[in-house]
Motif scaffolding. Structure first.
Motif, PDB file in Angstrom:
ATOM      1  N   ARG A  74       2.697  11.667  -0.819  1.00 23.19           N
ATOM      2  CA  ARG A  74       2.448  10.624  -1.814  1.00 23.19           C
ATOM      3  C   ARG A  74       2.313   9.254  -1.159  1.00 23.19           C
ATOM      4  O   ARG A  74       2.991   8.960  -0.175  1.00 23.19           O
ATOM      5  CB  ARG A  74       3.585  10.588  -2.836  1.00 23.19           C
ATOM      6  CG  ARG A  74       3.680  11.812  -3.714  1.00 23.19           C
ATOM      7  CD  ARG A  74       4.564  11.509  -4.886  1.00 23.19           C
ATOM      8  NE  ARG A  74       4.905  12.688  -5.638  1.00 23.19           N
ATOM      9  CZ  ARG A  74       5.480  12.651  -6.828  1.00 23.19           C
ATOM     10  NH1 ARG A  74       5.801  11.492  -7.367  1.00 23.19           N
ATOM     11  NH2 ARG A  74       5.766  13.757  -7.472  1.00 23.19           N
TER      12      ARG A  74
ATOM     13  N   CYS B 188      -2.179   4.671  -4.385  1.00 20.65           N
ATOM     14  CA  CYS B 188      -3.621   4.874  -4.267  1.00 20.65           C
ATOM     15  C   CYS B 188      -4.305   4.576  -5.598  1.00 20.65           C
ATOM     16  O   CYS B 188      -3.643   4.452  -6.645  1.00 20.65           O
ATOM     17  CB  CYS B 188      -3.951   6.289  -3.794  1.00 20.65           C
ATOM     18  SG  CYS B 188      -3.201   7.606  -4.781  1.00 20.65           S
ATOM     19  N   ASP B 189      -5.608   4.475  -5.551  1.00 19.90           N
ATOM     20  CA  ASP B 189      -6.416   4.134  -6.718  1.00 19.90           C
ATOM     21  C   ASP B 189      -7.051   5.403  -7.274  1.00 19.90           C
ATOM     22  O   ASP B 189      -7.890   6.031  -6.598  1.00 19.90           O
ATOM     23  CB  ASP B 189      -7.485   3.117  -6.323  1.00 19.90           C
ATOM     24  CG  ASP B 189      -8.426   2.766  -7.469  1.00 19.90           C
ATOM     25  OD1 ASP B 189      -8.087   3.070  -8.632  1.00 19.90           O
ATOM     26  OD2 ASP B 189      -9.495   2.193  -7.195  1.00 19.90           O
ATOM     27  N   LEU B 190      -6.691   5.780  -8.486  1.00 18.23           N
ATOM     28  CA  LEU B 190      -7.216   7.001  -9.092  1.00 18.23           C
ATOM     29  C   LEU B 190      -8.728   6.917  -9.287  1.00 18.23           C
ATOM     30  O   LEU B 190      -9.438   7.915  -9.092  1.00 18.23           O
ATOM     31  CB  LEU B 190      -6.520   7.259 -10.430  1.00 18.23           C
ATOM     32  CG  LEU B 190      -6.986   8.499 -11.207  1.00 18.23           C
ATOM     33  CD1 LEU B 190      -6.765   9.764 -10.388  1.00 18.23           C
ATOM     34  CD2 LEU B 190      -6.263   8.589 -12.541  1.00 18.23           C
TER      35      LEU B 190
ATOM     36  N   ARG C 187     -10.910   5.425  -7.471  1.00 20.50           N
ATOM     37  CA  ARG C 187     -11.577   5.661  -6.192  1.00 20.50           C
ATOM     38  C   ARG C 187     -11.598   7.148  -5.859  1.00 20.50           C
ATOM     39  O   ARG C 187     -12.624   7.673  -5.393  1.00 20.50           O
ATOM     40  CB  ARG C 187     -10.863   4.884  -5.082  1.00 20.50           C
ATOM     41  CG  ARG C 187     -11.515   5.070  -3.714  1.00 20.50           C
ATOM     42  CD  ARG C 187     -10.875   4.185  -2.671  1.00 20.50           C
ATOM     43  NE  ARG C 187     -11.500   4.365  -1.373  1.00 20.50           N
ATOM     44  CZ  ARG C 187     -11.190   3.677  -0.287  1.00 20.50           C
ATOM     45  NH1 ARG C 187     -10.249   2.749  -0.348  1.00 20.50           N
ATOM     46  NH2 ARG C 187     -11.810   3.910   0.861  1.00 20.50           N
ATOM     47  N   ILE C 188     -10.490   7.828  -6.115  1.00 18.93           N
ATOM     48  CA  ILE C 188     -10.441   9.278  -5.877  1.00 18.93           C
ATOM     49  C   ILE C 188     -11.495   9.984  -6.725  1.00 18.93           C
ATOM     50  O   ILE C 188     -12.215  10.866  -6.246  1.00 18.93           O
ATOM     51  CB  ILE C 188      -9.037   9.825  -6.209  1.00 18.93           C
ATOM     52  CG1 ILE C 188      -7.993   9.234  -5.261  1.00 18.93           C
ATOM     53  CG2 ILE C 188      -9.024  11.352  -6.131  1.00 18.93           C
ATOM     54  CD1 ILE C 188      -6.570   9.551  -5.662  1.00 18.93           C
TER      55      ILE C 188
ATOM     56  N   THR D 287      -9.257  -0.845 -11.077  1.00 18.86           N
ATOM     57  CA  THR D 287      -8.418   0.150 -10.413  1.00 18.86           C
ATOM     58  C   THR D 287      -7.434   0.766 -11.409  1.00 18.86           C
ATOM     59  O   THR D 287      -7.118   0.176 -12.445  1.00 18.86           O
ATOM     60  CB  THR D 287      -7.604  -0.470  -9.256  1.00 18.86           C
ATOM     61  OG1 THR D 287      -6.709  -1.454  -9.790  1.00 18.86           O
ATOM     62  CG2 THR D 287      -8.532  -1.103  -8.226  1.00 18.86           C
TER      63      THR D 287
ATOM     64  N   GLN E  14      -3.811   2.278 -10.501  1.00 17.23           N
ATOM     65  CA  GLN E  14      -2.882   2.531  -9.412  1.00 17.23           C
ATOM     66  C   GLN E  14      -1.909   3.666  -9.785  1.00 17.23           C
ATOM     67  O   GLN E  14      -1.321   3.664 -10.859  1.00 17.23           O
ATOM     68  CB  GLN E  14      -2.093   1.266  -9.074  1.00 17.23           C
ATOM     69  CG  GLN E  14      -2.945   0.171  -8.448  1.00 17.23           C
ATOM     70  CD  GLN E  14      -3.547   0.594  -7.119  1.00 17.23           C
ATOM     71  OE1 GLN E  14      -2.873   1.208  -6.295  1.00 17.23           O
ATOM     72  NE2 GLN E  14      -4.806   0.253  -6.905  1.00 17.23           N
TER      73      GLN E  14
ATOM     74  N   ASP F 232      -0.732  11.960  -3.807  1.00 15.06           N
ATOM     75  CA  ASP F 232      -1.444  12.406  -2.614  1.00 15.06           C
ATOM     76  C   ASP F 232      -2.926  12.417  -2.960  1.00 15.06           C
ATOM     77  O   ASP F 232      -3.381  13.286  -3.707  1.00 15.06           O
ATOM     78  CB  ASP F 232      -0.967  13.806  -2.223  1.00 15.06           C
ATOM     79  CG  ASP F 232      -1.592  14.299  -0.922  1.00 15.06           C
ATOM     80  OD1 ASP F 232      -2.751  13.936  -0.644  1.00 15.06           O
ATOM     81  OD2 ASP F 232      -0.930  15.073  -0.203  1.00 15.06           O
ATOM     82  N   PRO F 233      -3.712  11.461  -2.456  1.00 18.58           N
ATOM     83  CA  PRO F 233      -5.117  11.374  -2.872  1.00 18.58           C
ATOM     84  C   PRO F 233      -5.925  12.626  -2.554  1.00 18.58           C
ATOM     85  O   PRO F 233      -6.806  13.016  -3.325  1.00 18.58           O
ATOM     86  CB  PRO F 233      -5.637  10.152  -2.106  1.00 18.58           C
ATOM     87  CG  PRO F 233      -4.655   9.914  -1.018  1.00 18.58           C
ATOM     88  CD  PRO F 233      -3.347  10.406  -1.510  1.00 18.58           C
TER      89      PRO F 233
ATOM     90  N   GLY G 159      -7.780  14.824  -5.446  1.00 13.98           N
ATOM     91  CA  GLY G 159      -9.197  15.115  -5.295  1.00 13.98           C
ATOM     92  C   GLY G 159      -9.477  16.607  -5.275  1.00 13.98           C
ATOM     93  O   GLY G 159     -10.487  17.076  -5.819  1.00 13.98           O
TER      94      GLY G 159
END
Length: 248
Positions: free
Chosen positions: A97, A100-102, A104-105, A131, A133, A137-138, A142
Motif C-alpha cells: 500500500r 496513490c491516485d485512483l 490515474r490507475i 484526483t 486519493q 497497491d496501485p 489495476g
C-alpha cells in the motif's frame, strides 16, 4: 507430517515449472510476434509493397498475427491466475500500500486495454475532479480493473462499448465496469467469486473463453485485503456490471 511436507515440495516444484518453463517460451513467442507485427505494418506502409499485396491478403495476415497474440495473452492470464491462487493459499500474497491516485490507475489501465482491444470502444465516466486519493497497491488495483475489463471484452459484442465509471460516496469510492453481454442469472451471481467456478453455458464472443475460474476469486481477495468489497449487478439478456469499492 512427512507426507504433507512431500506434497508441499511437489507443489513448489510445480509452481516453479509453471513460472519458468511456461513463461519463458511464451515471452519469446510474444516478442517475436510483436516484432513481426511491427515489421509488417512498416512494410505495408511502403507504396510499392502495398501494390504487390491485395487488401484481402493484408487483412488475413493482420488477423492471423492478432489472433496469435490474443491466444498468448490468454495463456499468460491462465499462468498468472494459477500463481496468484497459490500465493493466496500459502498466505504469501504481497500487497504494497501507498498513497496513490485512483483516477490515474484507471486511466493507465484503460489505455493498456485499448491497446489490447483497439476495435472495441471503452467509455470512461469519471468525476471532474483531478484526483481521487486512496491508500492502496496501485498494481493490484489495476490488476482487478484489468480483469473486469477483460471479462467484459470476452462476453460483449465488439460493436458495443464497455463502460467504466467511478462513484464517490461518503466513506468509499466505487469503480464499476459494465458490459452488454448475456448477463448472469440471479442464482449464479453469488458463486462467480468462488474459486474454480465458471458460469455454465456462458460463451465468449471472441474465443477467449479459456479460464480456470480463478480471476474473479483473486479480485475478491485483493479487494478484501484493501478493506473493500466486490459485487455484481446483472439480469439475463441485459449485460452485467461488476464493481469493487475501496475506503476513502
Amino acid at each position: 507430517m512427512t507426507e504433507q511436507k512431500d506434497l508441499e515440495k511437489q507443489r513448489e516444484l510445480l509452481i516453479g515449472v509453471i513460472s519458468h518453463e511456461l513463461r519463458t517460451p511464451l515471452t519469446a513467442i510474444k516478442g517475436n510476434l510483436q516484432l513481426a507485427q511491427r515489421r509488417f505494418q512498416r512494410y505495408i506502409q511502403n507504396s510499392q509493397a502495398s501494390s504487390s499485396l491485395d487488401s484481402s491478403s493484408i487483412a488475413k495476415i493482420e488477423v492471423s498475427l492478432e489472433q496469435a497474440l490474443r491466444q498468448i495473452r490468454v495463456q499468460e492470464r491462465l499462468i498468472n491466475d494459477l500463481l496468484e491462487s497459490t500465493r493466496i493459499e500459502d498466505g504469501t500474497l504481497a500487497i504494497n500500500r501507498q498513497p496513490c491516485d485512483l483516477l490515474r490507475i484507471i486511466n493507465e489501465t484503460v489505455d493498456d486495454m485499448r491497446f489490447i482491444r483497439p476495435t472495441q470502444a471503452l467509455l470512461v465516466e469519471v468525476p471532474t475532479q483531478e484526483t481521487i486519493q486512496i491508500n492502496a497497491d496501485p498494481g493490484r488495483i489495476g490488476q482487478v480493473l484489468a480483469n473486469y475489463i477483460m471479462n467484459a471484452f470476452k462476453y460483449s459484442p465488439e460493436d458495443r462499448p464497455v463502460r467504466i465509471g467511478v462513484t464517490i460516496e461518503e466513506q468509499e469510492v466505487r469503480v464499476w465496469v459494465q458490459d452488454q453481454g448475456p448477463g448472469i442469472p440471479p442464482e449464479v451471481q453469488p458463486h462467480v467469486w468462488d474459486r474454480f467456478y465458471r458460469i455454465p453455458g456462458n460463451k465468449a464472443h471472441n474465443g477467449e473463453s479459456k479460464s480456470f475460474g480463478l480471476g474473479l476469486h483473486i479480485c475478491r481477495v485483493l479487494i478484501a485485503e484493501h478493506g473493500g468489497q466486490v459485487g455484481v449487478e446483472s439480469e439475463p439478456g441485459k449485460g452485467s456490471t461488476f464493481w469493487f469499492s475501496l475506503p476513502r
